[in-house]
Design a protein around this motif. Sequence first.
Motif, PDB file in Angstrom:
ATOM      1  N   PHE A 103       8.157   4.927   6.293  1.00 48.18           N
ATOM      2  CA  PHE A 103       6.915   5.530   5.390  1.00 48.18           C
ATOM      3  C   PHE A 103       6.616   3.796   5.524  1.00 48.18           C
ATOM      4  N   THR A 104       4.813   3.275   4.536  1.00 50.91           N
ATOM      5  CA  THR A 104       4.624   2.320   4.844  1.00 50.91           C
ATOM      6  C   THR A 104       4.548   2.134   3.049  1.00 50.91           C
ATOM      7  N   VAL A 105       4.155   0.442   3.230  1.00 46.07           N
ATOM      8  CA  VAL A 105       4.254   0.120   1.645  1.00 46.07           C
ATOM      9  C   VAL A 105       3.439  -0.134   1.440  1.00 46.07           C
ATOM     10  N   LEU A 106       3.362   0.316   0.176  1.00 41.81           N
ATOM     11  CA  LEU A 106       1.702   0.907  -0.573  1.00 41.81           C
ATOM     12  C   LEU A 106       1.373  -0.159  -2.210  1.00 41.81           C
ATOM     13  N   ASP A 107       0.984  -0.093  -3.031  1.00 43.19           N
ATOM     14  CA  ASP A 107       1.084  -0.893  -3.616  1.00 43.19           C
ATOM     15  C   ASP A 107       0.693   0.419  -5.139  1.00 43.19           C
ATOM     16  N   ALA A 108       1.013  -0.047  -6.830  1.00 40.48           N
ATOM     17  CA  ALA A 108       0.242   0.347  -7.693  1.00 40.48           C
ATOM     18  C   ALA A 108      -0.970   1.377  -6.869  1.00 40.48           C
TER      19      ALA A 108
ATOM     20  N   VAL B 194       0.834  -3.015   2.030  1.00 38.03           N
ATOM     21  CA  VAL B 194       1.432  -4.582   0.954  1.00 38.03           C
ATOM     22  C   VAL B 194       2.033  -4.749   2.949  1.00 38.03           C
ATOM     23  N   PRO B 195       1.570  -5.471   3.429  1.00 32.34           N
ATOM     24  CA  PRO B 195       2.071  -5.781   4.638  1.00 32.34           C
ATOM     25  C   PRO B 195       3.596  -7.145   4.681  1.00 32.34           C
ATOM     26  N   SER B 196       4.163  -6.957   5.971  1.00 27.85           N
ATOM     27  CA  SER B 196       5.213  -7.490   5.980  1.00 27.85           C
ATOM     28  C   SER B 196       6.377  -7.402   4.499  1.00 27.85           C
ATOM     29  N   ALA B 197       6.281  -6.780   4.243  1.00 32.44           N
ATOM     30  CA  ALA B 197       7.398  -6.424   2.552  1.00 32.44           C
ATOM     31  C   ALA B 197       8.922  -6.050   3.434  1.00 32.44           C
ATOM     32  N   HIS B 198       9.092  -6.699   2.141  1.00 31.99           N
ATOM     33  CA  HIS B 198      10.822  -7.302   2.589  1.00 31.99           C
ATOM     34  C   HIS B 198      11.069  -5.247   3.006  1.00 31.99           C
TER      35      HIS B 198
ATOM     36  N   ASP C 112       5.912  -4.268   9.307  1.00 24.00           N
ATOM     37  CA  ASP C 112       4.834  -4.695   9.983  1.00 24.00           C
ATOM     38  C   ASP C 112       3.636  -4.601   9.390  1.00 24.00           C
ATOM     39  N   ALA C 113       3.101  -5.292   9.622  1.00 22.92           N
ATOM     40  CA  ALA C 113       1.236  -5.660   8.581  1.00 22.92           C
ATOM     41  C   ALA C 113       0.494  -5.031   8.267  1.00 22.92           C
ATOM     42  N   GLU C 114       0.444  -3.707   8.799  1.00 22.50           N
ATOM     43  CA  GLU C 114       0.003  -2.881   8.433  1.00 22.50           C
ATOM     44  C   GLU C 114       1.246  -2.271   7.232  1.00 22.50           C
ATOM     45  N   GLY C 115       2.123  -2.404   6.932  1.00 28.69           N
ATOM     46  CA  GLY C 115       3.786  -2.244   5.889  1.00 28.69           C
ATOM     47  C   GLY C 115       3.577  -0.826   6.034  1.00 28.69           C
ATOM     48  N   PHE C 116       4.196  -0.704   7.819  1.00 33.18           N
ATOM     49  CA  PHE C 116       4.594   0.245   8.023  1.00 33.18           C
ATOM     50  C   PHE C 116       6.290  -0.451   8.499  1.00 33.18           C
ATOM     51  N   ALA C 117       6.980   0.592   7.713  1.00 34.53           N
ATOM     52  CA  ALA C 117       8.569   0.495   8.387  1.00 34.53           C
ATOM     53  C   ALA C 117       9.320   2.335   8.347  1.00 34.53           C
TER      54      ALA C 117
END
Length: 204
Positions: A9-14, A19-23, A55-60
């Motif tokens: 998935f890709t991490v996005l905010d509201a 959101v890059p490099s999220a845990h 990663d830096a593009e928010g991809f996990a």
Amino acid sequence: MATLARHQFTVLDAAGNIVPSAHVEVRKEVPGQPLAALYADRLGATPLGNPFDADAEGFAFFHVEGGAFQIRVYTGPSGAPTFEAPLFRWVAIGLNAEADTIASRTQRVVTAAGAVTVTADDADDVIIRKTVGAATAVTMPDAAAAPKRPKKIVDGKGDANTNNITIAVQIGQTMMGIINGTYTIDGNGGMVELTPLPDGTGWY
């Protein structure tokens, strides 16, 4: 090791921003919610930390043995995050990860006296079989926190006609469409199957 299931998935905010490099923290949806063993490849040859970073593009992405999982995404310290996405509960990963069969359902038999509290991660079937017959008050968990699958409350002693089983919801939530409503099992051997509403406001 057998071939593992992949989740990504890709991490996005509201606002829909990356959101890059999220845990990313992944826990099994079982009592105690232990951290899951994650891998970077399908064969399980390369272990992945848990938590790990997008990663830096928010991809996990990660690979894991199939099952149901809780996924937490945040930035900053775990105990005081600077950003935290809504908690993803009961994420089914892998073939037959959340197969709804009778064999996969879990049971809890209640024999002790007193009221019964059903928790969000409780057994699928709660069977009331008290050693000494008595009326029983049952409280359902917060529908918003519970997995979106049915829970059964069952008269396992066969005396609900005399010793009613009265089921209540959390304050402000609905039971069968009624705010703060209750449901009573009053027939011997009776049962009710309750499912949380999709919006988490109650049970039906």
